[in-house]
Scaffold this motif. Structure first.
Motif, PDB file in Angstrom:
ATOM      1  N   LYS A 103       5.965   2.628  -6.336  1.00 34.46           N
ATOM      2  CA  LYS A 103       5.671   3.387  -5.220  1.00 34.46           C
ATOM      3  C   LYS A 103       4.818   4.516  -5.802  1.00 34.46           C
ATOM      4  O   LYS A 103       3.785   4.833  -5.017  1.00 34.46           O
ATOM      5  CB  LYS A 103       6.794   4.042  -4.719  1.00 34.46           C
ATOM      6  CG  LYS A 103       6.684   4.918  -3.518  1.00 34.46           C
ATOM      7  CD  LYS A 103       7.947   5.395  -2.815  1.00 34.46           C
ATOM      8  CE  LYS A 103       7.582   6.215  -1.364  1.00 34.46           C
ATOM      9  NZ  LYS A 103       8.892   6.518  -0.840  1.00 34.46           N
ATOM     10  N   TYR A 106       1.051   4.646  -6.073  1.00 35.16           N
ATOM     11  CA  TYR A 106       0.319   4.521  -4.670  1.00 35.16           C
ATOM     12  C   TYR A 106       0.519   5.845  -3.874  1.00 35.16           C
ATOM     13  O   TYR A 106      -0.284   6.163  -2.879  1.00 35.16           O
ATOM     14  CB  TYR A 106       0.775   3.466  -3.633  1.00 35.16           C
ATOM     15  CG  TYR A 106       0.205   2.237  -4.284  1.00 35.16           C
ATOM     16  CD1 TYR A 106      -0.973   1.458  -3.844  1.00 35.16           C
ATOM     17  CD2 TYR A 106       0.945   1.393  -5.089  1.00 35.16           C
ATOM     18  CE1 TYR A 106      -1.364   0.647  -4.365  1.00 35.16           C
ATOM     19  CE2 TYR A 106       0.565   0.297  -5.543  1.00 35.16           C
ATOM     20  CZ  TYR A 106      -0.724  -0.315  -5.377  1.00 35.16           C
ATOM     21  OH  TYR A 106      -1.085  -1.689  -5.852  1.00 35.16           O
ATOM     22  N   TYR A 110      -2.273   7.202  -1.104  1.00 33.33           N
ATOM     23  CA  TYR A 110      -1.994   7.771   0.227  1.00 33.33           C
ATOM     24  C   TYR A 110      -2.430   9.070   0.914  1.00 33.33           C
ATOM     25  O   TYR A 110      -2.924   9.286   1.938  1.00 33.33           O
ATOM     26  CB  TYR A 110      -0.470   7.345   0.751  1.00 33.33           C
ATOM     27  CG  TYR A 110       0.142   6.100   0.534  1.00 33.33           C
ATOM     28  CD1 TYR A 110      -0.967   5.000   0.611  1.00 33.33           C
ATOM     29  CD2 TYR A 110       1.255   5.637   0.160  1.00 33.33           C
ATOM     30  CE1 TYR A 110      -0.525   3.638   0.422  1.00 33.33           C
ATOM     31  CE2 TYR A 110       1.695   4.407  -0.172  1.00 33.33           C
ATOM     32  CZ  TYR A 110       0.778   3.465   0.190  1.00 33.33           C
ATOM     33  OH  TYR A 110       1.274   2.294  -0.103  1.00 33.33           O
ATOM     34  N   PHE A 131      -4.576  -1.254   5.729  1.00 26.88           N
ATOM     35  CA  PHE A 131      -3.635  -1.625   4.842  1.00 26.88           C
ATOM     36  C   PHE A 131      -2.894  -2.929   5.175  1.00 26.88           C
ATOM     37  O   PHE A 131      -2.034  -3.094   6.079  1.00 26.88           O
ATOM     38  CB  PHE A 131      -2.617  -0.551   4.633  1.00 26.88           C
ATOM     39  CG  PHE A 131      -3.179   0.566   3.991  1.00 26.88           C
ATOM     40  CD1 PHE A 131      -2.956   0.883   2.658  1.00 26.88           C
ATOM     41  CD2 PHE A 131      -3.834   1.490   4.491  1.00 26.88           C
ATOM     42  CE1 PHE A 131      -3.388   1.844   1.824  1.00 26.88           C
ATOM     43  CE2 PHE A 131      -4.355   2.683   3.922  1.00 26.88           C
ATOM     44  CZ  PHE A 131      -4.255   3.124   2.584  1.00 26.88           C
ATOM     45  N   GLY A 133      -0.258  -6.009   5.081  1.00 26.59           N
ATOM     46  CA  GLY A 133       0.834  -6.089   4.934  1.00 26.59           C
ATOM     47  C   GLY A 133       1.344  -7.492   4.251  1.00 26.59           C
ATOM     48  O   GLY A 133       0.592  -7.530   3.203  1.00 26.59           O
ATOM     49  N   LYS A 134       2.547  -8.178   4.598  1.00 24.54           N
ATOM     50  CA  LYS A 134       2.585  -9.470   3.668  1.00 24.54           C
ATOM     51  C   LYS A 134       1.739 -10.603   4.384  1.00 24.54           C
ATOM     52  O   LYS A 134       1.893 -11.488   3.519  1.00 24.54           O
ATOM     53  CB  LYS A 134       4.077  -9.544   3.841  1.00 24.54           C
ATOM     54  CG  LYS A 134       5.122  -8.610   3.198  1.00 24.54           C
ATOM     55  CD  LYS A 134       6.467  -9.089   3.094  1.00 24.54           C
ATOM     56  CE  LYS A 134       7.030  -9.181   4.494  1.00 24.54           C
ATOM     57  NZ  LYS A 134       8.645  -9.370   4.506  1.00 24.54           N
ATOM     58  N   GLU A 174      -6.456  -2.849  -0.663  1.00 27.20           N
ATOM     59  CA  GLU A 174      -5.622  -3.658  -1.019  1.00 27.20           C
ATOM     60  C   GLU A 174      -5.336  -3.709  -2.397  1.00 27.20           C
ATOM     61  O   GLU A 174      -6.399  -3.506  -3.130  1.00 27.20           O
ATOM     62  CB  GLU A 174      -6.021  -5.014  -0.596  1.00 27.20           C
ATOM     63  CG  GLU A 174      -4.838  -6.193  -0.978  1.00 27.20           C
ATOM     64  CD  GLU A 174      -5.409  -7.510  -0.035  1.00 27.20           C
ATOM     65  OE1 GLU A 174      -4.501  -8.379   0.060  1.00 27.20           O
ATOM     66  OE2 GLU A 174      -6.587  -7.658   0.379  1.00 27.20           O
ATOM     67  N   HIS A 249       5.545   2.462   5.873  1.00 23.74           N
ATOM     68  CA  HIS A 249       4.956   1.023   6.168  1.00 23.74           C
ATOM     69  C   HIS A 249       5.018   0.112   4.963  1.00 23.74           C
ATOM     70  O   HIS A 249       5.748  -0.887   4.901  1.00 23.74           O
ATOM     71  CB  HIS A 249       3.746   1.269   6.627  1.00 23.74           C
ATOM     72  CG  HIS A 249       3.222  -0.176   6.814  1.00 23.74           C
ATOM     73  ND1 HIS A 249       2.386  -0.755   6.069  1.00 23.74           N
ATOM     74  CD2 HIS A 249       3.385  -0.935   8.209  1.00 23.74           C
ATOM     75  CE1 HIS A 249       1.901  -1.706   6.593  1.00 23.74           C
ATOM     76  NE2 HIS A 249       2.746  -2.182   7.735  1.00 23.74           N
ATOM     77  N   GLN A 250       4.669   0.661   3.867  1.00 24.64           N
ATOM     78  CA  GLN A 250       4.708  -0.243   2.695  1.00 24.64           C
ATOM     79  C   GLN A 250       6.071  -0.394   1.917  1.00 24.64           C
ATOM     80  O   GLN A 250       6.351  -1.575   1.538  1.00 24.64           O
ATOM     81  CB  GLN A 250       3.778   0.409   1.392  1.00 24.64           C
ATOM     82  CG  GLN A 250       2.421   0.794   1.750  1.00 24.64           C
ATOM     83  CD  GLN A 250       1.655  -0.449   2.016  1.00 24.64           C
ATOM     84  OE1 GLN A 250       1.801  -0.954   3.233  1.00 24.64           O
ATOM     85  NE2 GLN A 250       0.905  -0.863   1.131  1.00 24.64           N
ATOM     86  N   GLN A 251       6.839   0.463   2.438  1.00 24.35           N
ATOM     87  CA  GLN A 251       8.570   0.350   1.786  1.00 24.35           C
ATOM     88  C   GLN A 251       9.008  -0.740   2.924  1.00 24.35           C
ATOM     89  O   GLN A 251       9.721  -1.633   2.319  1.00 24.35           O
ATOM     90  CB  GLN A 251       9.160   1.614   1.955  1.00 24.35           C
ATOM     91  CG  GLN A 251      10.592   1.606   1.484  1.00 24.35           C
ATOM     92  CD  GLN A 251      10.386   1.604  -0.051  1.00 24.35           C
ATOM     93  OE1 GLN A 251       9.705   2.263  -0.546  1.00 24.35           O
ATOM     94  NE2 GLN A 251      11.780   1.455  -0.482  1.00 24.35           N
ATOM     95  N   LEU A 255       6.974  -3.871  -0.573  1.00 24.98           N
ATOM     96  CA  LEU A 255       5.924  -3.946  -1.221  1.00 24.98           C
ATOM     97  C   LEU A 255       6.129  -3.179  -2.483  1.00 24.98           C
ATOM     98  O   LEU A 255       5.298  -3.067  -3.585  1.00 24.98           O
ATOM     99  CB  LEU A 255       4.488  -3.499  -0.820  1.00 24.98           C
ATOM    100  CG  LEU A 255       3.974  -4.286   0.499  1.00 24.98           C
ATOM    101  CD1 LEU A 255       2.649  -3.884   1.058  1.00 24.98           C
ATOM    102  CD2 LEU A 255       3.807  -5.732   0.074  1.00 24.98           C
TER     103      LEU A 255
END
Length: 484
Positions: A103, A106, A110, A131, A133-134, A174, A249-251, A255
């Motif tokens: 984390k 990044y 952000y 951004f 996602g998966k 990305e 969101h990334q959490q 990711l």
């Protein structure tokens, strides 16, 4: 009648629990996808049709049941076609895996993006930043230019400058880099956004509905920033707010490496609980409706086993019997589609006339199904001793020869066949076997035909198989009329 809770408890097993959990999981993922895509109207219609079907089954509305049973296959195919994008989304989400990242690497990115969006909003310069996602975006986006650059504030501002060739498209960020710019996004197919919003907002909503990506938009008309995720739009005002939303969101996408046990949102817990409750209600309603005790008349065939070698069946015998059954609706419906046979064992019967009463012992009925009555209730059967004898094979001639033709001679090979014939005083057994029909209308010359042998059921060949008969029909020469 047992209370519903007690009945459900008795029916629960590990298979039932697994069944309920799988239904609940399907409902949860379906809710998540439909909530993002906004296709609730079609789903409400499907749920309403399902409720009508369950009520029709419980109330035994035969007309509705017939319609559902005969239309169900076509309806399922239609649903697969209609919900093809949604089903694809569910499957992709189930197998999507992304690598974990740290984390801390990044956080600065952000903050940089948040600062750029606030600056673009102040300058009323439109922008779209994505951004992923998966889930992969390749099949959803198009166009654009490869960049693969390290993010910086001047670079982001220059990309969305009105003189930039790709300022109307989206930027993809990305793996910590600006990978593409000037990308076209799919337009929203739902009515979530008002028509007063422009193309950027509808494109951002379209991607947020179809994927788990997070999309940031700056409106040049309003000078405001907004975030689109999971089919929802929220306004963003400060750099800190944008940074926090991006990190969260990334959490949620998994990711990042987690330093502690992940927290589950109350909303997610509520959705899981609601899916589980709906699955239990659906399962219990379906099971209880299928466990309803019904009565039904079912015609079934009678299966006779062969008698002892020295005995033969004589007289008429029934080939069908009607069963009056009572039991759970699901079991009775299963018997209707796959009816049993009434087994009559002649091998244990002695010579003479006997009366067989049809009981549940002559049937293989599922557990819980009761035989109330039969029609007829009993069968009268007669077995007689048999003797071996040679009986002639008689050709079965039908019709007449064309014109003035006449038969000179008919020869059958073999002429006789060794059979077992019952010996009885009550009735006279026709000790004759025939060939299959021979139609003379189609014979104009001497002909050799091969026919099957047929006989009454009481007469059986000693060789256990009837021979094929060769029938030779010899015609008389035609008589020529006298000449003058």
């Amino acid at each position: 009648m047992k209370p519903i809770v007690l009945l459900i408890y008795e029916l629960l097993s590990w298979r039932s629990v697994l069944d309920i959990l799988l239904i609940a999981a399907g409902l949860f993922f379906l809710h998540q996808t439909l909530h993002r895509l906004g296709t609730w109207k079609i789903m409400v219609g499907i749920l309403l049709a399902l409720v009508v079907f369950i009520l029709a089954s419980a109330l035994q509305l035969k007309g509705i049941e017939w319609i559902y049973h005969n239309v169900s296959n076509v309806a399922v195919l239609g649903l697969i076609i209609i919900f093809q994008p949604e089903l694809r989304k569910i499957l992709e989400k189930a197998v999507s895996v992304s690598p974990h990242r740290h984390k801390g690497l990044y956080t600065a990115l952000y903050a940089l993006v948040g600062e750029a969006l606030v600056k673009l909003a102040q300058d009323r310069c439109g922008a779209i930043i994505v951004f992923p996602g998966k889930e992969p975006l390749t099949s959803r986006i198009s166009g654009g230019y490869q960049l693969n650059a390290v993010p910086s504030l001047p670079l982001i501002l220059s990309i969305f400058d009105s003189n930039s060739p790709g300022h109307d498209g989206a930027v993809i960020i990305e793996n910590g880099k600006l990978t593409r710019f000037g990308v076209r996004l799919p337009m929203s197919q739902s009515a979530r956004l008002s028509e007063e919003y422009g193309t950027r907002h509808h494109a951002a909503m379209g991607l947020a509905e179809q994927t788990d990506a997070l999309v940031l938009v700056v409106s040049e008309e309003r000078g405001q920033a907004a975030i689109f995720v999971n089919g929802e739009m929220r306004p963003m005002r400060t750099v800190e707010e944008i940074t926090r939303i991006l990190a969260a969101h990334q959490q949620d996408m998994g990711l990042f490496h987690r330093d502690s046990v992940p927290k589950i949102r109350k909303r997610t817990i509520f959705q899981i609980a609601a899916s589980l409750v709906l699955a239990v209600v659906f399962w219990s309603t379906l099971i209880i409706s299928q466990r309803e005790v019904v009565e039904r008349v079912l015609p079934v065939a009678i299966d006779y086993t062969s008698p002892a070698d020295d005995l033969a069946f004589v007289g008429e015998k029934a080939n069908e019997v009607k069963l009056y059954l009572s039991g759970p609706k699901s079991e009775i419906d299963s018997l209707t589609s796959n009816p049993p046979n009434v087994k009559i064992d002649l091998s244990k019967m002695a010579k003479g006339s006997q009366t067989i009463i049809i009981t549940s012992e002559n049937l293989r009925l599922p557990k819980g199904v009761t035989l109330l009555d039969t029609s007829p209730q009993q069968l009268k059967l007669t077995l007689a001793a048999v003797v071996q004898k040679n009986v002639p094979i008689t050709p079965q001639i039908i019709g007449k020869l064309p014109g003035n033709l006449k038969i000179k001679k008919i020869t059958v090979t073999p002429e006789t066949v060794l059979v077992t014939v019952p010996v009885t005083k009550e009735e006279r057994i026709n000790e004759e076997v025939l060939t299959t029909p021979i139609y003379l209308e189609s014979i104009a010359t001497d002909s050799k035909l091969f026919c099957k042998v047929i006989a009454p059921p009481s007469i059986q060949p000693v060789a256990k198989r009837w021979p094929d008969a060769e029938v030779f029909i010899e015609l008389k020469p035609p008589i020529n009329p006298p000449t003058n």
